[in-house]
Scaffold this active site. Sequence first.
Site, PDB file in Angstrom:
ATOM      1  N   GLN A   1       0.638  -1.252  -0.022  1.00  0.00           N
ATOM      2  CA  GLN A   1       0.153  -0.046  -0.115  1.00  0.00           C
ATOM      3  C   GLN A   1       0.808   1.161  -0.021  1.00  0.00           C
ATOM      4  O   GLN A   1       0.679   2.215   0.689  1.00  0.00           O
ATOM      5  CB  GLN A   1      -0.996  -0.114   1.189  1.00  0.00           C
ATOM      6  CG  GLN A   1      -1.668  -1.239   1.244  1.00  0.00           C
ATOM      7  CD  GLN A   1      -2.919  -1.220   2.253  1.00  0.00           C
ATOM      8  OE1 GLN A   1      -3.042  -0.185   3.239  1.00  0.00           O
ATOM      9  NE2 GLN A   1      -3.765  -2.217   2.306  1.00  0.00           N
ATOM     10  N   CYS A   2       1.900   1.213  -0.640  1.00  0.00           N
ATOM     11  CA  CYS A   2       2.948   2.272  -0.672  1.00  0.00           C
ATOM     12  C   CYS A   2       2.721   2.907  -1.895  1.00  0.00           C
ATOM     13  O   CYS A   2       2.566   2.383  -2.973  1.00  0.00           O
ATOM     14  CB  CYS A   2       4.397   1.587  -0.631  1.00  0.00           C
ATOM     15  SG  CYS A   2       5.797   2.991  -0.928  1.00  0.00           S
ATOM     16  N   GLY A   3       2.938   4.310  -2.188  1.00  0.00           N
ATOM     17  CA  GLY A   3       3.255   4.881  -3.417  1.00  0.00           C
ATOM     18  C   GLY A   3       4.207   4.240  -4.621  1.00  0.00           C
ATOM     19  O   GLY A   3       4.133   4.422  -5.698  1.00  0.00           O
ATOM     20  N   LEU A   4       5.227   3.378  -3.828  1.00  0.00           N
ATOM     21  CA  LEU A   4       6.047   2.823  -4.562  1.00  0.00           C
ATOM     22  C   LEU A   4       5.782   1.334  -5.134  1.00  0.00           C
ATOM     23  O   LEU A   4       6.575   0.735  -5.755  1.00  0.00           O
ATOM     24  CB  LEU A   4       7.419   2.988  -3.964  1.00  0.00           C
ATOM     25  CG  LEU A   4       8.122   4.177  -3.779  1.00  0.00           C
ATOM     26  CD1 LEU A   4       9.348   4.108  -2.858  1.00  0.00           C
ATOM     27  CD2 LEU A   4       8.304   5.052  -4.979  1.00  0.00           C
ATOM     28  N   THR A   5       4.768   1.015  -4.748  1.00  0.00           N
ATOM     29  CA  THR A   5       4.358  -0.631  -5.032  1.00  0.00           C
ATOM     30  C   THR A   5       4.344  -1.157  -6.246  1.00  0.00           C
ATOM     31  O   THR A   5       4.682  -2.027  -6.705  1.00  0.00           O
ATOM     32  CB  THR A   5       2.834  -0.653  -3.986  1.00  0.00           C
ATOM     33  OG1 THR A   5       2.821  -0.466  -2.798  1.00  0.00           O
ATOM     34  CG2 THR A   5       2.264  -1.954  -4.715  1.00  0.00           C
TER      35      THR A   5
END
Length: 182
Positions: free
Chosen positions: A44-48
């Site tokens: 659930q990360c912007g970098l996922t």
Amino acid sequence: MTNLSKDGAVTSLYTIPLTLNDGTRTDFGRFKGDVVMVVNVASQCGLTPQYAGLETLFEKFRDRGFQILGVPCNQFAGQEPGTDSEIAEFCERNFGVSFPLTAKANVRGKDQHPLYGELTKFKTSVLPGLVKWNFEKFLISRAGEVVARFAPTVEPDSAEVLQAIEQALAELNEPKSPHVIP
């Protein structure tokens, strides 16, 4: 990578125990002889979306002895709240991830996984010992030494990552010439 432990004994990345996402117990020695990228990951990360790039790297280089080990971690803003099985299902469904994942682990702090205890000894000018965020990448040579470290925002398909992988794959592919005395 050989280091001295607190009691002065020699340790190696290859002796560090791992528990894979499916509960299988092994150690980092399963990667001996391969070039390995270890990445702390979160769903659930912007970098996922980097999962897709990591899977592409894995598919591109695995036949040459390249592996990726994803280490799910919930230490950064609670961005990996799922269970091990939920994480595996998410990664496969959304990104086709086929590289191995460990069970969820801590990459810093008092409960830091021993693998990260060793990996974070490798520092660069922009990356101190501590892991700063999700998707930080460590590249380990066939000899078990950390040879590169990349910030979370460095994409898996960036020129610097590709160059480092190519170099690491080439280094021990060539047989060592025996020393000949004339």
